[in-house]
Design a protein around this motif. Structure first.
Motif: not given
Lengths: 112, 566
Positions: B543-545, B548, B165
């Motif tokens: 979350s990963f999203a 970003v 990540s």
């Protein structure tokens, strides 16, 4: 203009892939695509004045700006390192969990 | 040896050491390989101190600017070795040296680890000194790559995901960094900071919208490495799951060097002051918000990781003011944080390894557990106490001096009260963590619970104790001689000598107030509703999203704000 738009589209593809795809390998490729977009942008803009190779004895020709190309050689090398490491980490995670789905991996780590 | 050669030694010596220890890898073990690796580590982490000592007179005389290997300014890589570089190098070498010493006892071990570690040390020194935009990009990528590998070296599955990540988010951010770099190159045709500044001043609109957007891209990409809100999300997992020695250097050193490198860069840009002020305000919010999350954690190392975010918030808040005096306060807190947070990660890591659990609510009787692992003189417990009292900003330890110096900068504004509240929550959080030293509960299986997950055969060896002893003594020494340290740092950064000392009646009173308020918050946090709230904060979706999107959002806000100023 159309070339810049194409670069932008390529960049957007990478960014969208990075955010929306759950597969680790696809995320790694999305990063590589983003990186390629910026490399193409540098090379494209560096050739705005001319596209001849900047060699000695080429008086009268319109040379490309060599600096962006030199920078991008380095950026490509860095990008390859990042891709290699990302794929290695994805592989290690796959070996442990048997899946490449980031949400599934996250869920299982939470249960450990 | 010329000044410029001497100034490059802190970069080249660790690289030479890395080459030696990589050679040791080729020997496949044995006494020769070990000797080679040890000498590599010595060359990379001990010899640069000699170079720093030799550079001190030049630094005090104003520092040196040069290009690497003496190339002409038009094509060479510009470097600047001044007081800031010198101090950031001292911070890096102290943190890296102590953490490496610890790793010799409790892992990770081996020539490959040493090689990557030394490459990181070299990149730290280069980042501190660079005055060239593309070189900054390369430095940040090397720092990043080394730290992804180091995080993953704990071989835990969670650490692999954390490293992934971290890698994905910061690599995506570095693409935006390249966008920013491209913008400046297009407008100015150069990459050295001085060249960019000169070219922008000559332009009628100072670079216009392209310069503003580029500044935002560069600042946001580096802010990710510093882990300031809102781009902090990668840090807790990475720092909590890395090996303890790596956590210590990541939290102590790696999040600060990019910050000071960013400060150097922004000093040359037209909208740099505004960007620093904006990031500084984000730092205040970070200091308070992260400590609330820290207070809710049950994993001991994750709790420490959130405190790193909170403490870097203090540093960023002072750094954002930009004036030399504020920069001195920011550096002092960064340096002291490297000492006490390094100490905390090493001591708490040792305790959790010995006990086999990292759950703050379960782990009890830590002193007894440590005794069984070979800590006869309670050194680890004392080290923890020194670290905890430092971060709680209690006199006479170093955190007291630096937090008061930062508070002094904001006297009277909302930032002052936000940082005061963050200080009280820090106290509460460390009171909670200190509960691991309470005697084991009756009826609870004191040992049985622990042994299952504890590191088999953990012996708290000499190098581990030595590294903690060094950090603890430095915490005490910099605390007792706080005024002298502050004066020295101020002189190196060209700041006026601070008025008044650290140990004033007002500051002591404030420490008491913080302590009382902290105890009250601690009581609330340990109550039933408090624990429920803590569980809710822990369980918030991440979350990963989201990482970003947080970066893109932060970038958009920064760009919009800078465009408004411009």
């Amino acid at each position: 203009m159309i070339r810049r738009l194409l670069v932008l589209a390529l960049f957007g593809t990478g960014l969208a892939g990075l955010v929306t795809k759950r597969n680790l390998i696809k995320k790694a490729y999305a990063l590589a695509i983003m990186n390629s977009a910026i490399v193409i942008l540098f090379v494209l803009e560096g050739a705005a004045i001319g596209s001849d190779a900047p060699l000695l004895g080429g008086a009268g020709k319109l040379f490309v700006d060599p600096i962006p190309q030199a920078l991008m050689l380095t950026a490509i090398v860095v990008g390859v390192c990042v891709s290699a490491l990302a794929l290695t980490l994805a592989y290690r995670l796959y070996r442990h969990f048997g899946t490449l789905d980031i949400d599934e991996i996250k869920r299982r780590i939470g249960h450990e | 040896m010329s000044d410029s050669e001497l100034a490059m030694l802190p970069v080249f010596l660790p690289l030479a050491g890395a080459a030696l220890s990589l050679l040791a890898k080729a020997l496949h073990g044995g006494a020769k390989a070990r000797a080679l690796e040890d000498s590599g580590a010595f060359i990379g982490l001990a010899l640069p101190w000699a170079a720093l000592a030799a550079m001190l007179p030049r630094v005090l005389a104003g520092g040196v600017s040069f290009t690497v290997s003496g190339w002409s300014g038009a094509i060479g890589i510009a470097q600047r070795f001044d007081g800031l570089t010198w101090l950031v190098d001292v911070l890096g070498l102290t943190g890296a040296g102590a953490a490496y010493l610890y790793s010799r006892g409790n892992g990770p071990k081996g020539p490959l680890f040493t090689t990557v570690y030394l490459i990181q040390a070299s990149a730290l020194a280069m980042t501190a000194a660079t005055a060239d935009l593309f070189n900054l990009f390369v430095c940040l990528e090397i720092l990043g790559l080394a730290s992804y590998v180091l995080v993953a070296s704990s071989e835990k599955p969670g650490a692999f995901l954390a490293a992934f990540s971290y890698l994905a988010v910061s690599s995506a951010a570095m693409v935006f960094f390249l966008f920013g770099l491209f913008g400046f190159y297009r407008v100015t045709g150069t990459l050295s900071y001085e060249g960019i500044q000169a070219a922008l001043v000559a332009l009628p609109d100072g670079g216009g919208a392209i310069a503003t957007m580029s500044t935002a891209c560069l600042a946001a990409a580096i802010a990710i490495r510093v882990a300031v809100m809102p781009v902090y999300g990668w840090l807790p997992d990475a720092h909590a799951l890395a090996p303890h020695a790596v956590s210590a250097i990541l939290s102590g050193v790696l999040i600060k060097t990019p910050l000071f490198a960013l400060g150097r860069l922004l000093g040359y840009l037209p909208s740099g002051q505004e960007a620093m002020a904006l990031i500084g305000s984000a730092g205040v919010v970070t200091a308070l918000a992260a400590v609330v999350v820290a207070l809710s954690q049950k994993d001991a190392k994750r709790l420490l990781a959130y405190h790193s975010i909170s403490q870097i918030g203090y540093v960023v808040a002072a750094w954002g003011l930009g004036a030399p005096a504020a920069m001195a306060a920011a550096f002092l807190h960064a340096f002291y944080h490297a000492l006490f947070k390094g100490l905390l990660f090493l001591s708490v890591g040792t305790i959790t390894d010995a006990a086999g659990t990292r759950n703050v609510y379960e782990l009890r009787g830590a002193a007894g557990t440590l005794g069984k692992s070979g800590d006869r003189f309670r050194l680890v417990g004392v080290a923890y106490a020194v670290g905890a009292l430092s971060i709680m900003a209690l006199p006479p330890l170093n955190g007291f001096a630096s937090k008061n110096a930062i508070g002094y900068l904001f006297k009277g504004g909302w930032r002052y009260w936000a940082l005061f509240a963050a200080g009280a929550c820090t106290v509460a959080s460390f009171l909670k963590l200190s509960m691991i030293f309470l005697p084991a509960r009756r009826g609870a299986p004191a040992d049985a619970a622990g042994v299952a997950g504890s590191v088999p055969g953990l012996r708290i060896g000499g190098t581990m104790k030595a590294s903690m002893l060094i950090l603890a003594s430095l915490c005490v020494a910099t605390g007792l001689f706080a005024d002298a340290t502050t004066a020295a740092v101020s002189r190196l950064l060209g700041a006026p000598p601070p008025a008044g000392g650290a140990f004033t009646a007002a500051n002591l009173l404030k420490a008491l107030q913080t302590l009382a308020l902290g105890a009250a918050v601690f009581g609330l946090a340990m109550s039933k509703p408090g624990k429920r709230l803590a569980a809710a904060i822990r369980g918030r979706p991440r979350s990963f999203a989201g990482l970003v999107m947080a970066f893109l959002g932060g970038l958009a806000v920064l760009a919009a704000a800078l465009a408004r100023f411009g």
